[in-house]
Design a protein around this motif. Sequence first.
Motif, PDB file in Angstrom:
ATOM      1  N   SER A  35       0.739  -1.140  -0.089  1.00 15.27           N
ATOM      2  CA  SER A  35       0.021   0.064   0.087  1.00 15.27           C
ATOM      3  C   SER A  35       0.867   1.302  -0.214  1.00 15.27           C
ATOM      4  CB  SER A  35      -1.053   0.069   1.161  1.00 15.27           C
ATOM      5  OG  SER A  35      -1.746  -1.318   1.053  1.00 15.27           O
ATOM      6  N   ALA A  36       0.676   2.053  -1.099  1.00 13.02           N
ATOM      7  CA  ALA A  36       1.643   3.241  -1.226  1.00 13.02           C
ATOM      8  C   ALA A  36       1.233   4.091  -2.576  1.00 13.02           C
ATOM      9  CB  ALA A  36       2.897   2.668  -1.467  1.00 13.02           C
ATOM     10  N   THR A  37       1.977   4.994  -2.835  1.00 14.44           N
ATOM     11  CA  THR A  37       1.460   5.589  -4.083  1.00 14.44           C
ATOM     12  C   THR A  37       2.561   5.182  -5.205  1.00 14.44           C
ATOM     13  OG1 THR A  37       0.611   7.414  -2.892  1.00 14.44           O
ATOM     14  CG2 THR A  37       1.297   7.993  -5.418  1.00 14.44           C
ATOM     15  N   TYR A  38       2.169   4.969  -6.230  1.00 17.85           N
ATOM     16  CA  TYR A  38       3.036   4.473  -7.502  1.00 17.85           C
ATOM     17  C   TYR A  38       2.881   5.522  -8.710  1.00 17.85           C
ATOM     18  CZ  TYR A  38       3.217   0.163  -4.901  1.00 17.85           C
ATOM     19  OH  TYR A  38       3.395  -0.985  -3.921  1.00 17.85           O
TER      20      TYR A  38
ATOM     21  N   ILE B 265      -2.808   5.772  -5.895  1.00 19.59           N
ATOM     22  CA  ILE B 265      -2.671   5.357  -4.642  1.00 19.59           C
ATOM     23  C   ILE B 265      -3.189   3.890  -4.474  1.00 19.59           C
ATOM     24  CG2 ILE B 265      -3.766   5.804  -2.469  1.00 19.59           C
ATOM     25  CD1 ILE B 265      -4.158   8.714  -3.267  1.00 19.59           C
ATOM     26  N   LEU B 266      -2.635   3.159  -4.298  1.00 20.53           N
ATOM     27  CA  LEU B 266      -2.920   1.389  -3.720  1.00 20.53           C
ATOM     28  C   LEU B 266      -3.004   1.068  -2.539  1.00 20.53           C
ATOM     29  CD1 LEU B 266      -2.867  -1.227  -5.322  1.00 20.53           C
ATOM     30  CD2 LEU B 266      -0.410  -1.724  -4.736  1.00 20.53           C
ATOM     31  N   THR B 267      -4.262   0.762  -2.345  1.00 25.40           N
ATOM     32  CA  THR B 267      -4.591   0.260  -1.070  1.00 25.40           C
ATOM     33  C   THR B 267      -4.771  -1.444  -1.248  1.00 25.40           C
ATOM     34  OG1 THR B 267      -5.688   2.215  -0.462  1.00 25.40           O
ATOM     35  CG2 THR B 267      -6.053   0.386   0.974  1.00 25.40           C
ATOM     36  N   VAL B 268      -4.047  -2.228  -0.309  1.00 25.81           N
ATOM     37  CA  VAL B 268      -4.258  -3.465  -0.284  1.00 25.81           C
ATOM     38  C   VAL B 268      -4.829  -3.972   0.910  1.00 25.81           C
ATOM     39  CG1 VAL B 268      -2.923  -5.844  -0.543  1.00 25.81           C
ATOM     40  CG2 VAL B 268      -2.192  -4.146  -1.849  1.00 25.81           C
ATOM     41  N   HIS B 269      -6.114  -4.422   0.949  1.00 22.01           N
ATOM     42  CA  HIS B 269      -6.806  -4.987   2.223  1.00 22.01           C
ATOM     43  C   HIS B 269      -6.590  -6.189   2.526  1.00 22.01           C
ATOM     44  CE1 HIS B 269     -10.240  -1.811   1.412  1.00 22.01           C
ATOM     45  NE2 HIS B 269      -9.025  -1.311   2.397  1.00 22.01           N
ATOM     46  N   PRO B 270      -6.217  -6.503   3.781  1.00 21.63           N
ATOM     47  CA  PRO B 270      -5.696  -7.833   4.420  1.00 21.63           C
ATOM     48  C   PRO B 270      -6.863  -8.724   4.258  1.00 21.63           C
ATOM     49  CG  PRO B 270      -5.888  -6.141   6.315  1.00 21.63           C
ATOM     50  CD  PRO B 270      -6.000  -5.424   5.055  1.00 21.63           C
TER      51      PRO B 270
END
Lengths: 114, 114
Positions: free
Chosen positions: B85-88, B109-114
């Motif tokens: 999760s970060a900005t690419y 903006i990437l968000t990876v949910h657990p």
Amino acid sequence: GAGVSQTPSNKVTEKGKYVELRCDPISGHTALYWYRQSLGQGPEFLIYFQGTGAADDSGLPNDRFFAVRPEGSVSTLKIQRTERGDSAVYLCASSSQGLGTEAFFGQGTRLTVV
Amino acid sequence: QQQVKQSPQSLIVQKGGISIINCAYENTAFDYFPWYQQFPGKGPALLIAIRPDVSEKKEGRFTISFNKSAKQFSLHIMDSQPGDSATYFCAANAGGTSYGKLTFGQGTILTVHP
């Protein structure tokens, strides 16, 4: 040393004031770059030094912005008569000379003009 | 002609899924295409890069696909993790003596949910 070091981390200044932002590149890196990153945007190129000379200053927005690198190492970005629109994160990067050399970024200086 | 257009602006994926970010460019002089990862309060860090003489480059879970005729390139993150999760940012460089003068995309903006 470690990585690219930028000081200060944060700077708050009043509109119309003069500010200086400092960048210490990775030791031995001859190329140095300044970028400006506005909120929610990608970094925008400002100026590139090869050694002591500015090889490309095409990204400087106007004559209030100036940068120096007198000894080919540390660089200072200078902004005169600051305006609220100058508020942004100013990033510095350095790379060693030659094709295919990666640019390493510092953590940036967050400038806020009030 | 100097722009690099990036999409999507934001992306949400589940842990273990594939994240795909796309970029397009116009300037045919670009010959180096890096992807940078940026965490809050930090400078961009190089993730992976490609030159147009290859169509794909893979490093661990990260793959760049490059389509020279379409002037497009994309980043694929396999088995996405919450730590991703970060900005690419995609970027491009028109060659010369170093790869530090970059034109960046607008960021994803990437968000990876657990």
